[in-house]
Scaffold this motif. Sequence first.
Motif, PDB file in Angstrom:
ATOM      1  N   PHE A 117      54.993  43.293 -73.212  1.00  8.57           N
ATOM      2  CA  PHE A 117      56.183  44.502 -72.703  1.00  8.57           C
ATOM      3  C   PHE A 117      55.334  45.342 -71.710  1.00  8.57           C
ATOM      4  N   LEU A 118      54.125  45.406 -71.345  1.00  6.28           N
ATOM      5  CA  LEU A 118      53.561  46.167 -70.546  1.00  6.28           C
ATOM      6  C   LEU A 118      53.886  46.093 -68.975  1.00  6.28           C
ATOM      7  N   HIS A 119      54.161  47.270 -68.313  1.00  5.08           N
ATOM      8  CA  HIS A 119      54.439  47.133 -66.862  1.00  5.08           C
ATOM      9  C   HIS A 119      53.570  48.444 -66.255  1.00  5.08           C
ATOM     10  N   ASP A 120      53.382  49.249 -66.984  1.00  3.95           N
ATOM     11  CA  ASP A 120      52.357  50.329 -66.336  1.00  3.95           C
ATOM     12  C   ASP A 120      50.809  49.816 -67.076  1.00  3.95           C
ATOM     13  N   PRO A 121      49.870  49.662 -66.389  1.00  7.24           N
ATOM     14  CA  PRO A 121      48.647  49.243 -66.735  1.00  7.24           C
ATOM     15  C   PRO A 121      47.856  50.257 -67.885  1.00  7.24           C
ATOM     16  N   TRP A 122      48.297  51.518 -67.313  1.00  6.21           N
ATOM     17  CA  TRP A 122      47.635  52.453 -68.221  1.00  6.21           C
ATOM     18  C   TRP A 122      48.065  52.534 -69.707  1.00  6.21           C
ATOM     19  N   LEU A 123      49.276  52.018 -69.995  1.00  9.22           N
ATOM     20  CA  LEU A 123      49.711  52.014 -71.274  1.00  9.22           C
ATOM     21  C   LEU A 123      48.812  51.158 -72.214  1.00  9.22           C
ATOM     22  N   VAL A 124      48.327  50.219 -71.760  1.00  7.84           N
ATOM     23  CA  VAL A 124      47.497  49.571 -72.607  1.00  7.84           C
ATOM     24  C   VAL A 124      46.414  50.233 -73.536  1.00  7.84           C
ATOM     25  N   LEU A 125      46.228  51.487 -72.882  1.00  5.44           N
ATOM     26  CA  LEU A 125      45.196  52.503 -73.693  1.00  5.44           C
ATOM     27  C   LEU A 125      45.905  52.638 -74.969  1.00  5.44           C
ATOM     28  N   LEU A 126      47.265  52.730 -75.040  1.00  2.88           N
ATOM     29  CA  LEU A 126      47.893  52.938 -76.451  1.00  2.88           C
ATOM     30  C   LEU A 126      47.939  51.858 -77.459  1.00  2.88           C
ATOM     31  N   ILE A 127      47.650  50.677 -76.807  1.00  2.54           N
ATOM     32  CA  ILE A 127      47.527  49.352 -77.720  1.00  2.54           C
ATOM     33  C   ILE A 127      46.030  49.011 -78.131  1.00  2.54           C
ATOM     34  N   GLU A 128      45.151  49.365 -77.217  1.00  2.00           N
ATOM     35  CA  GLU A 128      43.895  49.020 -77.619  1.00  2.00           C
ATOM     36  C   GLU A 128      42.894  49.639 -78.929  1.00  2.00           C
ATOM     37  N   PRO A 129      43.779  50.774 -79.442  1.00  2.00           N
ATOM     38  CA  PRO A 129      43.100  51.287 -80.932  1.00  2.00           C
ATOM     39  C   PRO A 129      43.288  50.130 -82.072  1.00  2.00           C
ATOM     40  N   LEU A 130      44.254  49.286 -81.681  1.00  2.00           N
ATOM     41  CA  LEU A 130      44.605  48.145 -82.679  1.00  2.00           C
ATOM     42  C   LEU A 130      43.202  47.328 -82.753  1.00  2.00           C
ATOM     43  N   HIS A 131      42.482  47.394 -81.657  1.00  2.00           N
ATOM     44  CA  HIS A 131      41.319  46.442 -81.974  1.00  2.00           C
ATOM     45  C   HIS A 131      40.286  46.769 -83.074  1.00  2.00           C
ATOM     46  N   GLY A 132      40.573  48.042 -83.471  1.00  7.22           N
ATOM     47  CA  GLY A 132      39.678  48.379 -84.758  1.00  7.22           C
ATOM     48  C   GLY A 132      40.116  47.686 -85.985  1.00  7.22           C
ATOM     49  N   VAL A 133      41.326  47.009 -86.039  1.00  7.34           N
ATOM     50  CA  VAL A 133      42.012  46.481 -87.022  1.00  7.34           C
ATOM     51  C   VAL A 133      41.782  45.027 -86.969  1.00  7.34           C
ATOM     52  N   THR A 134      42.226  44.539 -85.675  1.00 12.15           N
ATOM     53  CA  THR A 134      42.122  43.081 -85.194  1.00 12.15           C
ATOM     54  C   THR A 134      40.703  42.522 -85.158  1.00 12.15           C
ATOM     55  N   PHE A 135      39.705  43.350 -85.266  1.00 14.35           N
ATOM     56  CA  PHE A 135      38.151  43.138 -84.973  1.00 14.35           C
ATOM     57  C   PHE A 135      37.490  43.504 -86.149  1.00 14.35           C
ATOM     58  N   GLY A 136      37.531  45.032 -86.188  1.00 14.32           N
ATOM     59  CA  GLY A 136      36.787  45.828 -87.196  1.00 14.32           C
ATOM     60  C   GLY A 136      36.961  45.515 -88.519  1.00 14.32           C
ATOM     61  N   VAL A 137      38.076  45.503 -89.110  1.00 13.93           N
ATOM     62  CA  VAL A 137      38.736  45.005 -90.280  1.00 13.93           C
ATOM     63  C   VAL A 137      38.491  43.719 -90.657  1.00 13.93           C
ATOM     64  N   MET A 138      39.044  42.865 -89.382  1.00  9.16           N
ATOM     65  CA  MET A 138      39.124  41.387 -89.750  1.00  9.16           C
ATOM     66  C   MET A 138      37.771  40.829 -90.035  1.00  9.16           C
ATOM     67  N   TRP A 139      36.872  41.365 -89.130  1.00  9.09           N
ATOM     68  CA  TRP A 139      35.398  40.622 -89.354  1.00  9.09           C
ATOM     69  C   TRP A 139      34.687  40.997 -90.612  1.00  9.09           C
ATOM     70  N   ALA A 140      34.971  42.148 -90.998  1.00  6.91           N
ATOM     71  CA  ALA A 140      34.292  42.641 -92.371  1.00  6.91           C
ATOM     72  C   ALA A 140      34.945  41.710 -93.389  1.00  6.91           C
ATOM     73  N   ALA A 141      36.229  41.829 -93.371  1.00 12.20           N
ATOM     74  CA  ALA A 141      37.032  41.082 -94.406  1.00 12.20           C
ATOM     75  C   ALA A 141      36.600  39.272 -94.431  1.00 12.20           C
ATOM     76  N   ALA A 142      36.635  38.998 -93.178  1.00 16.72           N
ATOM     77  CA  ALA A 142      36.147  37.525 -92.983  1.00 16.72           C
ATOM     78  C   ALA A 142      34.947  37.186 -93.430  1.00 16.72           C
ATOM     79  N   SER A 143      33.986  37.994 -93.508  1.00 17.54           N
ATOM     80  CA  SER A 143      32.624  37.986 -93.843  1.00 17.54           C
ATOM     81  C   SER A 143      32.431  37.981 -95.374  1.00 17.54           C
TER      82      SER A 143
END
Length: 624
Positions: free
Chosen positions: A476-502
């Motif tokens: 749903f992005l139209h303004d590329p700067w708004l991606v900065l509001l989505i990227e904090p989810l990386h902490g969950v999609t990789f940070g938490v995920m990789w620790a849990a997967a390992s």
Amino acid sequence: MVDTAPTRNGCYHVNRKLLPIKAFYFFFLAAVGSLLPFIAIYMKSLGLTSSEAGILYGVMPFLGFFIRPIIGAVSDRWHKHKLALILFSVLTGVFYLLILAIPARVYPRLVVHSQLDCNVHDSYFQDCVSLSDKSVDPSTCDIGLSEFADHFSNSSSDFNCSVRCTEREDSVGDEVGACFTDSTEPFRKHCNGSSVANKPIEFELLNISHVLNNEVMSSRITMGTLHCRDYDLKSLRFDSKQYWQLLCDTAGFFKCEIKCETPPKQLCQSHTHEFDATFFWLFLVYLIANLVFSPVFSLADAANFDTLGKKHHKFGEQRLWGTVGFALLAIASTFTMYMMTNRGSSVDYTVPFYIFTVLCCLAGGSAYFMDLSSNVKCGSFFQNFLTLVCIPKVAVFLMVVTYFGMATGAIEGFLFWFLLDLGATTPVFGLSLVINCLFEVPMLYISGKIIKRTGPVPCLYLALLAVAVRFLGYSFLHDPWLVLLIEPLHGVTFGVMWAAASTTAAILAPPGMSATMQGLVGGLHFGIGKGAGSLLTGFLFDRVGERVTFQIYAIVSVCLLVLYFVLNHFVFKSHLTPQSSPDTDGKSDQSQENVPNDRPLLASSHAIPDKMCDGHPLPEMNHA
């Protein structure tokens, strides 16, 4: 021999033996941060299609999955780990630099044809096409304004276009006098602005979207096979001055050519250009570069564990310097490109390639000072492979890990590609990488406490939900700067995920197979999964569009979440509870392992997992 005893300088405690390890991670991952996040959009700048980029970006992780253990086995056999680490580090920089020698694909300049109708009240482009006409030869890249508008509607980027209009041969009557003016009143006896007569009318469209987004819908008509659309003409520049509109002293009809400097490249691309010399030369050089790159992290990890000896819990303290290097150079490289772009019309990607090569050589130099024993081992990646995948619960878990890898491949390979199509500038790319690191590292540190409280599998559920939200947000992005509001989810999609997967991998692994399980998880995520995700995303971008592709990933994430939950609760009927996860102090249950210290430290709030925000794995934990 380097002194292995710590020395004290003031209040700082320095272990000289570990300095080369820290320096290697810093320099090599700084090199990774300076260039690799931008490789996909560099391919776009060479004129490659998303399908071609998906092949290039997707095939390489597959190769790394198989090459890494082969190089490790050879190094184990001849005890040449330091030499291999130096050699492959330097060659990585050299072969990536050779990519600059590959010329970009050349496409013809876009020329848009239309008719200009001008009178005393206003002026507008009128584009009439026969629906039965065949497309113009793609090698000329000549199209009608309506076709251009349909393509442009999928992009929010903007650019200037030059226009040259000559009076139509079938026009009758006196010569038409044109007036560029800011007046909103009808044309009077005298031009309140700049007048043009007795020559072709030439001007610039300052903002092409002003024309394309102001189509006069009430004037759209279709008569038989003839389809006509009108576009109001506003925001012009003539003779270096800006004007609101163009008026004429009498009705005039002109045929116009609209030439745009930086239009969306897909308009001038044809599938007949795909897989040409540019693609195959890039494939060859990029292939060799990735072959020499793939074993570097495994060799570095082996050296790290060998140097640490029994202090495996300090692995993260050394690896953290790589994260620092990655973040610093990602920022520096981004803003270097941004500053150089201000002096030109397009992004200059050459500097990151040179920085990458220099840092790879510095990493190789750091490896020279490592003091390694003759017992260093890289581990066996494929050992007991079939035994593990034949266990249903393990097979389903590995399927989930592979999907997370596919999501990683989609984001790393094509998020910047998508943002570039939205008109993003280089600061957006740099800041998104910084936000990834800022949110990933804290989540990695607190992941142990979260896993201890909830168990690792609920954390995987949470990560799947976060992946779905992340992809849906992109769509749903139209303004590329708004991606900065989505990227904090990386902490969950990789940070938490990789620790849990390992942690889940350590719990599910049969006795004596923890190292193999960890290697398999890393290989499937960063090899098979990432490669498949890149290939699939490139194909989908080309076939169904960018937004639909992200929505497909969001839907699949939710479906996999439901399936994984149902299987765990109603089929396997056993759960990985918080009590069954490894202790948060990094100690392991040795009763299930034949090899001491084989459990990962990833559930610990004091440890850093195999992969940090640089996007690269350390696939095997048991190297020593």
